[in-house]
Design a protein around this motif. Sequence first.
Motif, PDB file in Angstrom:
ATOM      1  N   TYR A  83       0.849  -1.206   0.000  1.00 30.10           N
ATOM      2  CA  TYR A  83       0.000   0.000   0.000  1.00 30.10           C
ATOM      3  C   TYR A  83       0.876   1.244   0.000  1.00 30.10           C
ATOM      4  O   TYR A  83       1.909   1.303   0.658  1.00 30.10           O
ATOM      5  CB  TYR A  83      -0.914  -0.004   1.235  1.00 30.10           C
ATOM      6  N   ARG A  84       0.446   2.275  -0.783  1.00 28.38           N
ATOM      7  CA  ARG A  84       1.192   3.532  -0.887  1.00 28.38           C
ATOM      8  C   ARG A  84       0.218   4.694  -0.796  1.00 28.38           C
ATOM      9  O   ARG A  84      -0.887   4.647  -1.327  1.00 28.38           O
ATOM     10  CB  ARG A  84       1.945   3.566  -2.216  1.00 28.38           C
ATOM     11  N   ASN A  85       0.652   5.760  -0.141  1.00 25.98           N
ATOM     12  CA  ASN A  85      -0.149   6.971  -0.020  1.00 25.98           C
ATOM     13  C   ASN A  85      -0.048   7.734  -1.339  1.00 25.98           C
ATOM     14  O   ASN A  85       1.036   8.158  -1.736  1.00 25.98           O
ATOM     15  CB  ASN A  85       0.371   7.826   1.140  1.00 25.98           C
ATOM     16  N   PRO A  86      -1.161   7.947  -2.049  1.00 28.89           N
ATOM     17  CA  PRO A  86      -1.093   8.656  -3.338  1.00 28.89           C
ATOM     18  C   PRO A  86      -0.694  10.127  -3.172  1.00 28.89           C
ATOM     19  O   PRO A  86      -0.147  10.727  -4.097  1.00 28.89           O
ATOM     20  CB  PRO A  86      -2.508   8.541  -3.903  1.00 28.89           C
ATOM     21  N   LYS A  87      -0.898  10.704  -2.000  1.00 24.76           N
ATOM     22  CA  LYS A  87      -0.536  12.101  -1.757  1.00 24.76           C
ATOM     23  C   LYS A  87       0.949  12.252  -1.454  1.00 24.76           C
ATOM     24  O   LYS A  87       1.515  13.311  -1.713  1.00 24.76           O
ATOM     25  CB  LYS A  87      -1.350  12.663  -0.577  1.00 24.76           C
ATOM     26  N   ASP A  88       1.549  11.217  -0.897  1.00 25.04           N
ATOM     27  CA  ASP A  88       2.978  11.254  -0.559  1.00 25.04           C
ATOM     28  C   ASP A  88       3.536   9.861  -0.813  1.00 25.04           C
ATOM     29  O   ASP A  88       3.365   8.955  -0.006  1.00 25.04           O
ATOM     30  CB  ASP A  88       3.164  11.665   0.903  1.00 25.04           C
ATOM     31  N   SER A  89       4.233   9.659  -1.918  1.00 20.12           N
ATOM     32  CA  SER A  89       4.691   8.328  -2.320  1.00 20.12           C
ATOM     33  C   SER A  89       5.766   7.763  -1.387  1.00 20.12           C
ATOM     34  O   SER A  89       6.087   6.577  -1.464  1.00 20.12           O
ATOM     35  CB  SER A  89       5.216   8.358  -3.752  1.00 20.12           C
ATOM     36  N   SER A  90       6.307   8.568  -0.501  1.00 17.57           N
ATOM     37  CA  SER A  90       7.297   8.044   0.438  1.00 17.57           C
ATOM     38  C   SER A  90       6.634   7.279   1.587  1.00 17.57           C
ATOM     39  O   SER A  90       7.293   6.538   2.301  1.00 17.57           O
ATOM     40  CB  SER A  90       8.153   9.176   1.008  1.00 17.57           C
ATOM     41  N   ASN A 109     -11.888   8.424   7.071  1.00 16.10           N
ATOM     42  CA  ASN A 109     -12.581   9.422   6.252  1.00 16.10           C
ATOM     43  C   ASN A 109     -13.401   8.785   5.135  1.00 16.10           C
ATOM     44  O   ASN A 109     -13.936   9.482   4.275  1.00 16.10           O
ATOM     45  CB  ASN A 109     -11.591  10.420   5.661  1.00 16.10           C
ATOM     46  N   GLY A 110     -13.470   7.449   5.109  1.00 15.14           N
ATOM     47  CA  GLY A 110     -14.325   6.776   4.147  1.00 15.14           C
ATOM     48  C   GLY A 110     -13.600   6.115   2.981  1.00 15.14           C
ATOM     49  O   GLY A 110     -14.248   5.540   2.105  1.00 15.14           O
ATOM     50  N   ALA A 111     -12.316   6.203   2.903  1.00 15.76           N
ATOM     51  CA  ALA A 111     -11.571   5.562   1.810  1.00 15.76           C
ATOM     52  C   ALA A 111     -11.549   4.044   2.024  1.00 15.76           C
ATOM     53  O   ALA A 111     -11.782   3.552   3.132  1.00 15.76           O
ATOM     54  CB  ALA A 111     -10.147   6.108   1.762  1.00 15.76           C
ATOM     55  N   LYS A 112     -11.275   3.315   0.948  1.00 20.49           N
ATOM     56  CA  LYS A 112     -11.194   1.871   1.025  1.00 20.49           C
ATOM     57  C   LYS A 112      -9.721   1.460   0.940  1.00 20.49           C
ATOM     58  O   LYS A 112      -8.908   2.115   0.282  1.00 20.49           O
ATOM     59  CB  LYS A 112     -11.963   1.219  -0.116  1.00 20.49           C
ATOM     60  N   LEU A 113      -9.389   0.372   1.612  1.00 25.58           N
ATOM     61  CA  LEU A 113      -8.008  -0.106   1.627  1.00 25.58           C
ATOM     62  C   LEU A 113      -7.497  -0.402   0.217  1.00 25.58           C
ATOM     63  O   LEU A 113      -6.335  -0.131  -0.110  1.00 25.58           O
ATOM     64  CB  LEU A 113      -7.901  -1.375   2.503  1.00 25.58           C
ATOM     65  N   GLU A 114      -8.388  -0.890  -0.640  1.00 27.65           N
ATOM     66  CA  GLU A 114      -7.997  -1.235  -2.019  1.00 27.65           C
ATOM     67  C   GLU A 114      -7.557   0.010  -2.801  1.00 27.65           C
ATOM     68  O   GLU A 114      -6.803  -0.102  -3.777  1.00 27.65           O
ATOM     69  CB  GLU A 114      -9.164  -1.882  -2.771  1.00 27.65           C
ATOM     70  N   ASP A 115      -7.991   1.206  -2.386  1.00 33.21           N
ATOM     71  CA  ASP A 115      -7.623   2.447  -3.076  1.00 33.21           C
ATOM     72  C   ASP A 115      -6.125   2.707  -2.972  1.00 33.21           C
ATOM     73  O   ASP A 115      -5.574   3.459  -3.771  1.00 33.21           O
ATOM     74  CB  ASP A 115      -8.386   3.634  -2.491  1.00 33.21           C
TER      75      ASP A 115
END
Length: 118
Positions: A83-90, A109-115
């Motif tokens: 899993y990677r944060n799309p806002k901060d790839s680090s 906040n309602g996001a899904k793990l698959e995102d």
Amino acid sequence: MSINLDELSIEELEKLIKQAEAALEKKRKAELKNAQAVLEKMAKDLGVEPESLLKGVEKKKPTRGKKAAKKKAGVRRPAKVKYRNPKDSSQTWTGRGKRPVWLQQELDNGAKLEDFAV
């Protein structure tokens, strides 16, 4: 029976030790003879030879299959990022251990793990 050993001389103590060792050996032989008689009676009741009751009694070392596997000593490779944060790839997470704060906040906040899957 109580003997005051402090009152005995060295010679008397040595004599007492020899007598005690002889008595102990006599008792051991009597116990062995008794055990043999019990074993022979059990064998007779079962209709087998006394020696056959003792077969397979020796202790054997436990094994794991035909060949015991040995672990290789080595360095573990780091787990792959899942899993990677799309806002901060680090900011990444392997999926092991506690979820990182950034991921838990997004999930709250309602996001899904698959995102966030790589």
